[in-house]
Write a protein that holds these residues in place. Structure first.
Motif, PDB file in Angstrom:
ATOM      1  N   ASN A 261      -5.295  70.750  35.033  1.00  0.00           N
ATOM      2  CA  ASN A 261      -5.503  70.099  36.318  1.00  0.00           C
ATOM      3  C   ASN A 261      -6.034  71.120  37.329  1.00  0.00           C
ATOM      4  O   ASN A 261      -5.326  72.066  37.685  1.00  0.00           O
ATOM      5  CB  ASN A 261      -4.182  69.513  36.820  1.00  0.00           C
ATOM      6  CG  ASN A 261      -4.318  68.750  38.115  1.00  0.00           C
ATOM      7  OD1 ASN A 261      -5.411  68.584  38.645  1.00  0.00           O
ATOM      8  ND2 ASN A 261      -3.199  68.279  38.637  1.00  0.00           N
TER       9      ASN A 261
ATOM     10  N   ALA B  37      -3.962  66.971  33.532  1.00  0.00           N
ATOM     11  CA  ALA B  37      -4.426  65.692  34.069  1.00  0.00           C
ATOM     12  C   ALA B  37      -5.334  65.042  33.032  1.00  0.00           C
ATOM     13  O   ALA B  37      -5.842  65.702  32.123  1.00  0.00           O
ATOM     14  CB  ALA B  37      -5.184  65.889  35.378  1.00  0.00           C
TER      15      ALA B  37
ATOM     16  N   GLY C  61      -9.753  62.179  35.597  1.00  0.00           N
ATOM     17  CA  GLY C  61      -8.751  61.404  36.319  1.00  0.00           C
ATOM     18  C   GLY C  61      -8.288  60.154  35.594  1.00  0.00           C
ATOM     19  O   GLY C  61      -7.622  59.303  36.190  1.00  0.00           O
ATOM     20  N   LYS C  62      -8.599  60.025  34.321  1.00  0.00           N
ATOM     21  CA  LYS C  62      -8.249  58.811  33.572  1.00  0.00           C
ATOM     22  C   LYS C  62      -6.747  58.724  33.351  1.00  0.00           C
ATOM     23  O   LYS C  62      -6.055  59.733  33.194  1.00  0.00           O
ATOM     24  CB  LYS C  62      -8.991  58.777  32.236  1.00  0.00           C
ATOM     25  CG  LYS C  62     -10.514  58.746  32.356  1.00  0.00           C
ATOM     26  CD  LYS C  62     -11.167  58.669  30.992  1.00  0.00           C
ATOM     27  CE  LYS C  62     -12.684  58.673  31.108  1.00  0.00           C
ATOM     28  NZ  LYS C  62     -13.203  59.980  31.526  1.00  0.00           N
ATOM     29  N   THR C  63      -6.262  57.490  33.314  1.00  0.00           N
ATOM     30  CA  THR C  63      -4.836  57.243  33.127  1.00  0.00           C
ATOM     31  C   THR C  63      -4.662  55.905  32.431  1.00  0.00           C
ATOM     32  O   THR C  63      -5.644  55.318  31.931  1.00  0.00           O
ATOM     33  CB  THR C  63      -4.100  57.290  34.484  1.00  0.00           C
ATOM     34  OG1 THR C  63      -2.706  57.201  34.266  1.00  0.00           O
ATOM     35  CG2 THR C  63      -4.564  56.174  35.410  1.00  0.00           C
TER      36      THR C  63
ATOM     37  N   GLN D 235       5.505  61.263  36.809  1.00  0.00           N
ATOM     38  CA  GLN D 235       4.277  60.820  36.157  1.00  0.00           C
ATOM     39  C   GLN D 235       4.528  59.651  35.203  1.00  0.00           C
ATOM     40  O   GLN D 235       3.636  58.832  34.978  1.00  0.00           O
ATOM     41  CB  GLN D 235       3.637  61.994  35.413  1.00  0.00           C
ATOM     42  CG  GLN D 235       3.208  63.131  36.326  1.00  0.00           C
ATOM     43  CD  GLN D 235       2.259  62.675  37.421  1.00  0.00           C
ATOM     44  OE1 GLN D 235       1.274  61.993  37.159  1.00  0.00           O
ATOM     45  NE2 GLN D 235       2.554  63.055  38.647  1.00  0.00           N
TER      46      GLN D 235
ATOM     47  N   ASP E 216      -6.255  70.950  40.397  1.00  0.00           N
ATOM     48  CA  ASP E 216      -5.456  70.954  41.623  1.00  0.00           C
ATOM     49  C   ASP E 216      -4.225  71.848  41.514  1.00  0.00           C
ATOM     50  O   ASP E 216      -3.579  72.129  42.519  1.00  0.00           O
ATOM     51  CB  ASP E 216      -5.002  69.525  41.966  1.00  0.00           C
ATOM     52  CG  ASP E 216      -6.163  68.636  42.386  1.00  0.00           C
ATOM     53  OD1 ASP E 216      -7.209  69.178  42.808  1.00  0.00           O
ATOM     54  OD2 ASP E 216      -6.037  67.404  42.262  1.00  0.00           O
TER      55      ASP E 216
ATOM     56  N   ASP F 201      -8.712  63.636  31.594  1.00  0.00           N
ATOM     57  CA  ASP F 201     -10.114  63.992  31.778  1.00  0.00           C
ATOM     58  C   ASP F 201     -10.786  62.996  32.725  1.00  0.00           C
ATOM     59  O   ASP F 201     -10.756  61.792  32.495  1.00  0.00           O
ATOM     60  CB  ASP F 201     -10.824  63.999  30.420  1.00  0.00           C
ATOM     61  CG  ASP F 201     -12.257  64.480  30.517  1.00  0.00           C
ATOM     62  OD1 ASP F 201     -12.620  65.112  31.521  1.00  0.00           O
ATOM     63  OD2 ASP F 201     -13.033  64.214  29.575  1.00  0.00           O
TER      64      ASP F 201
ATOM     65  N   CYS G 129      -6.440  65.237  27.552  1.00  0.00           N
ATOM     66  CA  CYS G 129      -5.669  65.894  28.608  1.00  0.00           C
ATOM     67  C   CYS G 129      -6.255  67.287  28.824  1.00  0.00           C
ATOM     68  O   CYS G 129      -6.467  68.025  27.862  1.00  0.00           O
ATOM     69  CB  CYS G 129      -4.202  65.995  28.225  1.00  0.00           C
ATOM     70  SG  CYS G 129      -3.373  64.395  28.014  1.00  0.00           S
TER      71      CYS G 129
ATOM     72  N   ASN H 297       1.061  57.865  34.082  1.00  0.00           N
ATOM     73  CA  ASN H 297       0.037  58.904  33.900  1.00  0.00           C
ATOM     74  C   ASN H 297       0.436  59.776  32.708  1.00  0.00           C
ATOM     75  O   ASN H 297       1.191  60.727  32.856  1.00  0.00           O
ATOM     76  CB  ASN H 297      -0.082  59.747  35.166  1.00  0.00           C
ATOM     77  CG  ASN H 297      -1.122  60.840  35.033  1.00  0.00           C
ATOM     78  OD1 ASN H 297      -1.852  60.902  34.043  1.00  0.00           O
ATOM     79  ND2 ASN H 297      -1.203  61.714  36.013  1.00  0.00           N
TER      80      ASN H 297
END
Length: 237
Positions: free
Chosen positions: A66, A37, A41-43, A105, A68, A39, A63, A110
């Motif tokens: 994640n 993911a 939650g950035k996208t 993604q 989750d 860092d 990156c 993302n």
């Protein structure tokens, strides 16, 4: 039925094969979380134009694993266990491995989720090629079903100097992300098929890689249906 990485590892392959049993891995209620993911939650985001009519350089982010993803097995672990379970089949077997969130993604714009799932597929392919090296009568094929929006582009634009002539900033269209690479470089990724919501598929040609008996047919310009014919021939159907 197994529900996490430890339970998958604990499956007794020999006993399962001897009993003719089946293994079903249920590792989530829906699409599994990605392995990587951005860092914090950035996208990707659309490029902002400042009050001086110049593009605001997007924040660079890394990156990271994640959180989750949890205790789920990796795609590589699933592939290795599947090969162990299928190997005793007297008449051979067909195994399909998909890293489906490469597509999902990309639709979401993302980049870290997508790059992490590409890496996961790469690890799974390595496992398959190790198996193929031990069993040279095995055909391994790797393909994508279509192209997608993200492209690696220069930042700033190759044509940034045209701003003085046109009066308009030269920036990638759509959403953009600037990602720090493992080599400490910065890679700019542009999503150019939708500025506001989900990115689109593209019609670009996609590569097909193959190794093993029949792989010589995976050459040149093919139709998607030709992949089916190569597989059918390899399976003797």
């Amino acid at each position: 039925v197994v529900r996490n990485a430890d339970e998958l590892t604990a499956v007794d392959t020999a006993a399962t094969a001897k009993s003719g049993g089946k293994v079903l891995g249920l590792f989530g209620a829906s699409t599994l979380p990605t392995e990587w993911a951005g860092d914090g939650g950035k996208t990707s985001k659309p490029v902002e134009i400042g009050a001086d009519n110049k593009p605001v350089e997007p924040e660079v982010f890394a990156c990271v694993p994640n959180p989750d993803f949890g205790t789920r097995p990796t795609l590589e672990a699933m592939t290795r266990k599947a090969l162990e379970l299928l190997e005793p089949a007297a008449d051979g077997f067909f195994l399909m491995v998909e890293s489906a969130s490469i597509d999902k993604q990309a639709h979401a714009g993302n980049p870290c989720g997508e790059i992490g799932e590409i890496r996961a597929l790469d690890d799974a392919v390595k496992a398959a090629l190790e198996y193929q090296a031990r069993h040279p009568d095995t055909l391994v094929m790797v393909a994508s079903d279509h192209g997608h929006a993200p492209q690696i582009v220069p930042w700033p634009s190759l044509f940034a100097g045209l701003e003085a002539l046109t009066g308009h900033p030269q920036v990638p269209a759509g959403k953009v992300a600037r990602v720090r690479t493992p080599e400490a470089g910065v890679m700019t990724i542009s999503y150019g098929t939708n500025q506001y919501y989900l990115e689109e598929h593209t019609g670009t040609q996609v590569p097909l890689y193959a190794k093993g008996p029949g792989s010589e047919r995976a050459a040149g310009l093919l139709r998607q249906g030709d992949v089916f014919e190569i597989l059918r021939a390899a399976l003797g159907l």
